[in-house]
Write an enzyme that holds these catalytic residues in place. Structure first.
Site, PDB file in Angstrom:
ATOM      1  N   LYS A 109       3.099   1.675  15.450  1.00  0.00           N
ATOM      2  CA  LYS A 109       4.309   2.304  14.892  1.00  0.00           C
ATOM      3  C   LYS A 109       5.338   1.243  14.482  1.00  0.00           C
ATOM      4  O   LYS A 109       5.916   1.330  13.405  1.00  0.00           O
ATOM      5  CB  LYS A 109       4.952   3.252  15.923  1.00  0.00           C
ATOM      6  CG  LYS A 109       4.036   4.404  16.328  1.00  0.00           C
ATOM      7  CD  LYS A 109       4.743   5.405  17.243  1.00  0.00           C
ATOM      8  CE  LYS A 109       5.112   4.862  18.609  1.00  0.00           C
ATOM      9  NZ  LYS A 109       3.965   4.535  19.485  1.00  0.00           N
ATOM     10  N   ARG A 111       6.334  -8.184  25.909  1.00  0.00           N
ATOM     11  CA  ARG A 111       6.963  -7.125  26.696  1.00  0.00           C
ATOM     12  C   ARG A 111       6.423  -7.100  28.114  1.00  0.00           C
ATOM     13  O   ARG A 111       5.220  -7.186  28.334  1.00  0.00           O
ATOM     14  CB  ARG A 111       6.696  -5.773  26.037  1.00  0.00           C
ATOM     15  CG  ARG A 111       7.579  -5.521  24.859  1.00  0.00           C
ATOM     16  CD  ARG A 111       7.187  -4.287  24.112  1.00  0.00           C
ATOM     17  NE  ARG A 111       7.012  -3.115  24.959  1.00  0.00           N
ATOM     18  CZ  ARG A 111       6.841  -1.897  24.479  1.00  0.00           C
ATOM     19  NH1 ARG A 111       6.828  -1.699  23.177  1.00  0.00           N
ATOM     20  NH2 ARG A 111       6.688  -0.882  25.298  1.00  0.00           N
ATOM     21  N   ARG A 144      -0.307  -8.421  22.583  1.00  0.00           N
ATOM     22  CA  ARG A 144       0.702  -8.171  21.575  1.00  0.00           C
ATOM     23  C   ARG A 144       1.907  -9.097  21.775  1.00  0.00           C
ATOM     24  O   ARG A 144       2.273  -9.411  22.903  1.00  0.00           O
ATOM     25  CB  ARG A 144       1.095  -6.718  21.798  1.00  0.00           C
ATOM     26  CG  ARG A 144       2.013  -6.084  20.932  1.00  0.00           C
ATOM     27  CD  ARG A 144       1.804  -4.587  20.985  1.00  0.00           C
ATOM     28  NE  ARG A 144       2.640  -3.944  21.982  1.00  0.00           N
ATOM     29  CZ  ARG A 144       3.088  -2.702  21.838  1.00  0.00           C
ATOM     30  NH1 ARG A 144       2.764  -2.002  20.765  1.00  0.00           N
ATOM     31  NH2 ARG A 144       3.829  -2.170  22.754  1.00  0.00           N
ATOM     32  N   ARG A 187       1.435   4.751  30.576  1.00  0.00           N
ATOM     33  CA  ARG A 187       2.077   5.090  29.296  1.00  0.00           C
ATOM     34  C   ARG A 187       1.192   6.023  28.481  1.00  0.00           C
ATOM     35  O   ARG A 187       1.674   6.965  27.841  1.00  0.00           O
ATOM     36  CB  ARG A 187       2.390   3.809  28.513  1.00  0.00           C
ATOM     37  CG  ARG A 187       3.567   3.041  29.135  1.00  0.00           C
ATOM     38  CD  ARG A 187       3.600   1.589  28.744  1.00  0.00           C
ATOM     39  NE  ARG A 187       3.839   1.350  27.344  1.00  0.00           N
ATOM     40  CZ  ARG A 187       3.625   0.178  26.744  1.00  0.00           C
ATOM     41  NH1 ARG A 187       3.167  -0.858  27.453  1.00  0.00           N
ATOM     42  NH2 ARG A 187       3.867   0.035  25.467  1.00  0.00           N
ATOM     43  N   ARG A 218       9.771  12.049  22.083  1.00  0.00           N
ATOM     44  CA  ARG A 218       8.574  11.943  22.913  1.00  0.00           C
ATOM     45  C   ARG A 218       8.360  13.172  23.776  1.00  0.00           C
ATOM     46  O   ARG A 218       7.375  13.231  24.510  1.00  0.00           O
ATOM     47  CB  ARG A 218       8.695  10.735  23.818  1.00  0.00           C
ATOM     48  CG  ARG A 218       8.056   9.449  23.230  1.00  0.00           C
ATOM     49  CD  ARG A 218       8.155   8.439  24.295  1.00  0.00           C
ATOM     50  NE  ARG A 218       7.392   7.275  24.387  1.00  0.00           N
ATOM     51  CZ  ARG A 218       7.640   6.101  23.836  1.00  0.00           C
ATOM     52  NH1 ARG A 218       8.557   5.964  22.928  1.00  0.00           N
ATOM     53  NH2 ARG A 218       6.935   5.045  24.178  1.00  0.00           N
TER      54      ARG A 218
HETATM   55  P1  AMP Z   1       8.168   1.917  23.462  1.00  0.00           P
HETATM   56  O1  AMP Z   1       8.761   0.609  23.063  1.00  0.00           O
HETATM   57  O2  AMP Z   1       8.397   3.001  22.452  1.00  0.00           O
HETATM   58  O3  AMP Z   1       6.740   1.802  23.851  1.00  0.00           O
HETATM   59  O4  AMP Z   1       8.957   2.384  24.774  1.00  0.00           O
HETATM   60  C1  AMP Z   1       8.927   1.611  25.971  1.00  0.00           C
HETATM   61  C2  AMP Z   1       9.337   2.475  27.151  1.00  0.00           C
HETATM   62  O5  AMP Z   1      10.660   2.958  26.950  1.00  0.00           O
HETATM   63  C3  AMP Z   1       8.499   3.730  27.373  1.00  0.00           C
HETATM   64  O6  AMP Z   1       7.349   3.466  28.148  1.00  0.00           O
HETATM   65  C4  AMP Z   1       9.488   4.635  28.086  1.00  0.00           C
HETATM   66  O7  AMP Z   1       9.637   4.255  29.458  1.00  0.00           O
HETATM   67  C5  AMP Z   1      10.784   4.315  27.395  1.00  0.00           C
HETATM   68  N1  AMP Z   1      11.027   5.159  26.190  1.00  0.00           N
HETATM   69  C6  AMP Z   1      11.117   4.744  24.904  1.00  0.00           C
HETATM   70  N2  AMP Z   1      11.391   5.772  24.074  1.00  0.00           N
HETATM   71  C7  AMP Z   1      11.467   6.870  24.861  1.00  0.00           C
HETATM   72  C8  AMP Z   1      11.704   8.248  24.601  1.00  0.00           C
HETATM   73  N3  AMP Z   1      11.906   8.715  23.354  1.00  0.00           N
HETATM   74  N4  AMP Z   1      11.700   9.105  25.662  1.00  0.00           N
HETATM   75  C9  AMP Z   1      11.500   8.663  26.921  1.00  0.00           C
HETATM   76  N5  AMP Z   1      11.265   7.377  27.240  1.00  0.00           N
HETATM   77  C10 AMP Z   1      11.240   6.480  26.223  1.00  0.00           C
END
Ligand code: AMP
Length: 208
Positions: free
Chosen positions: A14, A155, A123, A166, A89
């Site tokens: 994404k 990360r 990554r 996740r 989400r």
């Molecule tokens: P991402 O970078 O999108 O993979 O997000 C990393 C982490 O942030 C996720 O594993 C969640 O813990 C939190 N997170 C990011 N976006 C959301 C969302 N829209 N709703 C809930 N948790 C989120």
């Protein structure tokens, strides 16, 4: 104009595609994950609350996320719409989003579960320009990042243990959004298990 949602499991690409679509549409990328990581780094109250959930690979509570989004979409660059990456989400997040902006397309990048772990472990991103790389699938060019000032970032949650949580959160809480958006005629699927350029081509095809 309206907003676009980039949808898909962790590691689907994404962020990579958001950067490319941004160049074509001019819509700014709004990544709740990036916003939360910035909050954690800055040690804000939101960051302190979110950190434990993120480290465990669980979703951060909807109220925290929605407060971030409500502020973000009031900024000047968001007035013609944005490209959401990693948001919404959950169904309550999607319901709240309907009251904040018009969604024109939900672009789902589909990648099978068995490909996710290898895509996430390995990554990196450039801290300078945000470009996304992968040790095997999309290495940093020999002469460095296109921005000319590569600063490697990895990360904390890109490890095998957290990835499985996740992915579990994705299937339980996020995947039901596919049917929710499909009922509203907004959902478009693209095969994400291909070359990056082919995926970009198809995503732009949906938007045009
Ligand atoms: P991402 O970078 O999108 O993979 O997000 C990393 C982490 O942030 C996720 O594993 C969640 O813990 C939190 N997170 C990011 N976006 C959301 C969302 N829209 N709703 C809930 N948790 C989120």
């Amino acid at each position: 104009m309206g907003s676009i949602v980039l949808f898909g499991p962790p590691g689907a690409g994404k962020g990579t595609q958001a950067h490319r679509i941004m160049e074509h549409t001019g819509l700014p990328q709004v990544s709740t994950g990036d916003m939360l990581r910035a909050a954690v780094k800055a040690g804000t109250p939101v960051g302190l609350e979110a950190k434990g959930y993120m480290d465990r690979g669980e979703l951060v509570p909807d109220a925290v996320i929605l407060a971030l989004i409500e502020d973000r979409i009031q900024e000047a660059d968001a007035k013609n719409g944005v490209m959401f990456d990693g948001f919404p989400r959950t169904i309550p997040q999607a319901e709240a989003l309907q009251t904040l902006t018009t969604i024109t397309h939900v672009l789902a990048i589909e990648v099978p579960d068995e490909r996710i772990v290898e895509r996430i472990c390995g990554r990196s991103t450039c801290g300078q320009c945000g470009a996304v790389y992968h040790d095997t699938f999309n290495p940093v060019p020999a002469d460095g990042c296109a921005c000319g000032n590569f600063q490697e970032k990895r990360r904390a949650d890109d490890n095998e243990n957290t990835v499985l949580n996740r992915l579990g959160a994705y299937h339980e809480q996020t995947a039901p959004l596919a049917a929710w958006y499909d009922e509203r005629g907004l959902f478009h699927r693209v095969d994400g298990d291909r070359a990056i350029d082919e995926i970009t081509h198809d995503l732009l095809g949906v938007l045009n």
